[in-house]
Design an enzyme around this catalytic site. Sequence first.
Site, PDB file in Angstrom:
ATOM      1  CE  LYS A 131      72.018  10.511  29.236  1.00 24.55           C
ATOM      2  NZ  LYS A 131      72.296   9.269  29.974  1.00 24.55           N
ATOM      3  NE  ARG A 147      71.114   0.960  34.557  1.00 16.35           N
ATOM      4  CZ  ARG A 147      70.561   2.129  34.256  1.00 16.35           C
ATOM      5  NH1 ARG A 147      71.305   3.118  33.796  1.00 16.35           N
ATOM      6  NH2 ARG A 147      69.264   2.308  34.395  1.00 16.35           N
ATOM      7  CG  HIS A 188      66.017  14.353  30.137  1.00 22.97           C
ATOM      8  ND1 HIS A 188      66.742  13.784  29.124  1.00 22.97           N
ATOM      9  CD2 HIS A 188      65.437  13.329  30.811  1.00 22.97           C
ATOM     10  CE1 HIS A 188      66.615  12.466  29.186  1.00 22.97           C
ATOM     11  NE2 HIS A 188      65.828  12.160  30.198  1.00 22.97           N
ATOM     12  CG  ASP A 196      75.140   7.178  31.283  1.00 22.68           C
ATOM     13  OD1 ASP A 196      74.521   6.591  32.186  1.00 22.68           O
ATOM     14  OD2 ASP A 196      74.596   7.567  30.236  1.00 22.68           O
ATOM     15  CB  SER A 232      71.739   7.029  33.640  1.00 22.02           C
ATOM     16  OG  SER A 232      71.874   7.044  32.238  1.00 22.02           O
TER      17      SER A 232
END
Length: 434
Positions: free
Chosen positions: A187, A168, A82, A161, A183
């Site tokens: 995932k 947010r 990621h 999320d 968050s």
Amino acid sequence: MRAVDIIIKKREDLELTSEELKEFLDGYLKGDVTDYQMSAFLMAVFLNGLSDNELKVLTETMRNSGDLIHLEGVTRFLIDKHSTGGVGDKTSIALAPLLSTFGIGTAKMSGKGLGHTGGTLDKFEAIPGFKFPESEAEMVNSIEHSGIGIMGQTDDIVPLDKKLYALRDVTGTVDSYPLIASSIMSKKLAVRSDGIILDVKVGDGAFMKTLENAQKLANIMRDIGTMFERKVHIVLSGMEQPLGNAIGNGLEVYEAVESLKGNGPKDFEELITTITGIALVQKGDVKTVEEGIEKAVAKLHSGEAVTALRDFVADCHGDASYIEQPEKFLTAQFKYELKADADGCISQLKAESVGTAGMLLGAGRETKEDVIDYAVGIVLEKKVGDVVSKGDTLAVLHYNKENDKFKQAVELLNSAYQISNDKVEQPKVILDIQ
């Protein structure tokens, strides 16, 4: 306990029990807790943070709020990489096929770009006919065949999320380390993997502007991984200037393919070989990252990884000839060369300004509804540390419309460059590995 009692308790910086927090979060997902109540709670978290147990419960509840991707039937060692996002970040396009040559599968969900940063989904969709796997079964088949498993996040994966992030975004609570970390990790934990590698970008074009802040976020994400018994490594990489030379979807795929042939920019090659070296450590094929990098560099320059990328594109119904002949991506109608206005050394190239210039050309979205032009973008001919003479080409803009936004893009790109009389060292790509 009532929702208001949970909010007050968190406002007073008192630790919530696992049961209290889970009940509150589940209530929000069901609609029993209102948006204004959750907004108050998020602000309390923004101000007071979360304890380790609260962080674990929040992450776990988000992960379990939807479907889990088990990838049953996959025999490869699985890596989920990621990136926190940046300019010119086409890493997954080259990294996934490179990992495949070592028998490592990629299992990840990717997103679309918004603002000055690009999304992996957008880049692949620059390939005519390309369509990402839409089911777990399709993803399993893709991983087993090409070694590459990338799909978009669906509404059935971590829906809590999605609801929290939307809230947010409009309540001034995005910039919270525990909320960002949970968050991202929810995932990652929703998809089966044997190892997780997080590329945390640092600098002008990144969400994290300083190394100190990036390390803080990295530590929280690694702690979450430890809570759930996952192997997690962190790469802190520089984003003061764009990664590689290409910014724009088709142009970035072109550069990624050229990199898989050993013809890519040095900074981009260093990043993908470093991440591959870490993956080989996680798999147990090597003992040190340095040894893994050495193997990755050799494999990259063999050109073997191009086959894996071609197979993935074909599996996804894309035109694989674009991988065999990447020059097909170079289809913008017009080109404009930005010239240096003085002699000297490039001392600065602001990544965010370059990314925004690309967005103005049509390579990115200002709003979620904007339609991307896959052909347009920017190719950087000069970067920080390069010596230039007046009149040298600094960058080439690929564009299809000569309008006010094009003119703004030229002005912004010009302002992104600074030329100094002093010699400037090329910035590091890899700032730290944790």
